[in-house]
Enzyme design. Structure first.
Site, PDB file in Angstrom:
ATOM      1  CG  PHE A  41      57.363  97.626  19.004  1.00 50.04           C
ATOM      2  CD1 PHE A  41      58.381  97.027  19.717  1.00 50.04           C
ATOM      3  CD2 PHE A  41      56.331  98.236  19.693  1.00 50.04           C
ATOM      4  CE1 PHE A  41      58.371  97.027  21.109  1.00 50.04           C
ATOM      5  CE2 PHE A  41      56.315  98.257  21.081  1.00 50.04           C
ATOM      6  CZ  PHE A  41      57.346  97.650  21.802  1.00 50.04           C
ATOM      7  N   GLY A 215      33.943  92.528   8.843  1.00 47.04           N
ATOM      8  CA  GLY A 215      33.453  91.430   8.006  1.00 47.04           C
ATOM      9  C   GLY A 215      34.122  90.104   8.278  1.00 47.04           C
ATOM     10  N   GLY A 242      45.015  94.965  13.050  1.00 45.82           N
ATOM     11  CA  GLY A 242      45.626  94.115  12.033  1.00 45.82           C
ATOM     12  C   GLY A 242      46.927  93.493  12.506  1.00 45.82           C
ATOM     13  CG  ASP A 243      50.248  95.896  13.332  1.00 43.47           C
ATOM     14  OD1 ASP A 243      50.385  95.532  12.153  1.00 43.47           O
ATOM     15  OD2 ASP A 243      50.439  97.064  13.715  1.00 43.47           O
TER      16      ASP A 243
END
Length: 295
Positions: A41, A215, A242-243
Site C-alpha cells: 500500500f 549513507g 524505503g517504500d
C-alpha cells in the site's frame, strides 16, 4: 503500459516510545496511532504521489474496508483488490525518540492469495506492463513465474527477507530495490561494494538499487554505477522511507527520466517522508519534492 502493484495492505498500530523495548522489558508508550499501511500500500501511495496512477491488487480482511476509500483518495485503482473473511494484515510498530523503528508483522489476509486469484488479476496485463512486488504476501514464486511468462517487467523489493524468497526464480527479476540488511541476507556479503558486486554477478541483466539509509544509495546496471548521497533532515519516523524511495524510483523509470534525476527525486522523497510521523500519510507529493531545498 500499465503498472500493477500486487502487494500487502496492513493496519499499522504505531507506538511512540522512549526506546525500542528490550527482552523482558515493559515500557510505557507516549502515544499510539492506527494508520493504513503495508509495504504494498505504501509503495502504491508513493507511486500515486509521484504522479503515476497504478492498479493495486491484494486482499484485506473484514476490518480493512477503509483501504478502498483511501485508495480512491490517493488515486490508486482498486479494480483488483478483494475482501476476504478474517483479519487484515497488521503491524505493531515501535518508534523511538530518534525516529528509528522496530516492527512486528502479522500476515493476515495478505497470506490468503491463491493461484486462481493471481491468474484472475494477471489476465488483465500484458507484455511491457510493469508489476511491483514485495515479500509481505504469499504466492510470490507463482506471481513471478506468471508475470514473466506474460512478458511483464518485474520489480522486486525483497522485504522482509526470509527463506520464502529462496523459492523464487530471481533470475526473472528486472529491477531489485533492497536495503543493506536485505543485501547482506541475499548475498552473504557485508559491505555495499561487495553486495553490489555479488548481486551483479548473480543477476547480470537486472537493475540493482541498494539503499543505505543515511549513507545514501547505489544504482548499478551493466557498466553504469551511480552513488547518490542522502539528504540531511531531522528524522521523526523512518517507517515508510524505503517504500517512498521505491515508489518514486519506479515512477522515475516509468517517466523515463535520467537515472541521476530518478535517484535525486527518490532520495528527496525519502528524506521528506522521515520528517513526518506515520507511513502512507508521511509520503510527500511530487510538488513537495520539487520544492525541497537541499542546500
Amino acid at each position: 503500459m500499465k503498472i500493477l502493484n500486487f502487494g500487502s495492505l496492513n493496519l499499522d498500530y504505531t507506538y511512540q516510545v522512549s526506546h525500542i523495548v528490550r527482552e523482558g522489558e515493559t515500557i510505557l508508550a507516549k502515544e499510539v496511532g492506527l494508520n493504513l499501511g503495508g509495504k504494498g500500500f505504501n509503495q502504491s501511495v508513493a507511486l500515486a504521489r509521484a504522479g503515476i496512477a497504478c492498479y493495486h491488487a491484494g486482499l484485506v480482511g473484514e476490518e480493512g474496508l477503509d483501504f478502498y476509500d483511501a485508495c480512491e483518495t490517493y488515486g490508486i485503482k482498486t479494480d483488483y483488490m478483494k475482501t476476504v473473511t478474517g483479519r487484515c494484515g497488521h503491524t505493531i510498530i515501535q518508534v523511538d525518540e530518534k525516529g528509528q523503528n522496530s516492527i512486528v508483522l502479522f500476515g493476515g489476509a495478505n497470506q490468503k492469495n491463491t493461484k486462481e486469484y493471481v491468474d484472475e488479476v494477471l489476465k488483465n496485463f500484458d507484455t511491457g506492463d510493469i508489476i511491483l512486488l514485495q515479500n509481505e504476501i504469499n504466492e510470490l514464486p507463482y506471481l513471478i513465474d506468471q508475470a514473466f511468462a506474460k512478458g511483464m517487467t518485474i520489480v522486486l523489493n525483497p522485504s522482509p527477507y526470509d527463506e520464502r524468497l529462496e523459492e523464487c526464480d530471481l533470475g526473472k527479476i528486472s529491477v531489485f530495490l533492497l536495503n543493506e540488511t536485505e543485501g547482506q541476507q541475499m548475498t552473504g556479503m557485508t559491505t555495499p561494494a561487495t553486495i553490489i558486486s555479488a548481486m551483479a554477478a548473480s543477476y547480470s541483466n537486472a537493475k540493482i538499487v541498494l539503499t543505505l539509509g543515511e549513507g545514501g544509495s547505489i544504482y548499478h546496471h551493466g557498466d553504469e554505477e551511480l552513488y547518490q548521497p542522502a539528504f540531511k533532515v531531522d528524522a521523526v519516523d523512518t517507517t515508510a522511507a524505503g517504500d517512498t524511495f521505491t515508489g518514486y524510483f519506479v515512477a522515475g523509470l516509468i517517466k523515463k527520466l535520467p537515472m541521476r534525476e530518478v535517484l535525486i527525486n527518490s532520495s528527496k522523497a525519502a528524506a521528506l517522508a522521515v520528517t513526518k510521523q506515520g507511513a502512507a500519510s508521511s509520503i510527500p507529493f511530487m510538488s513537495e519534492v520539487e520544492l525541497f531545498n537541499t542546500d
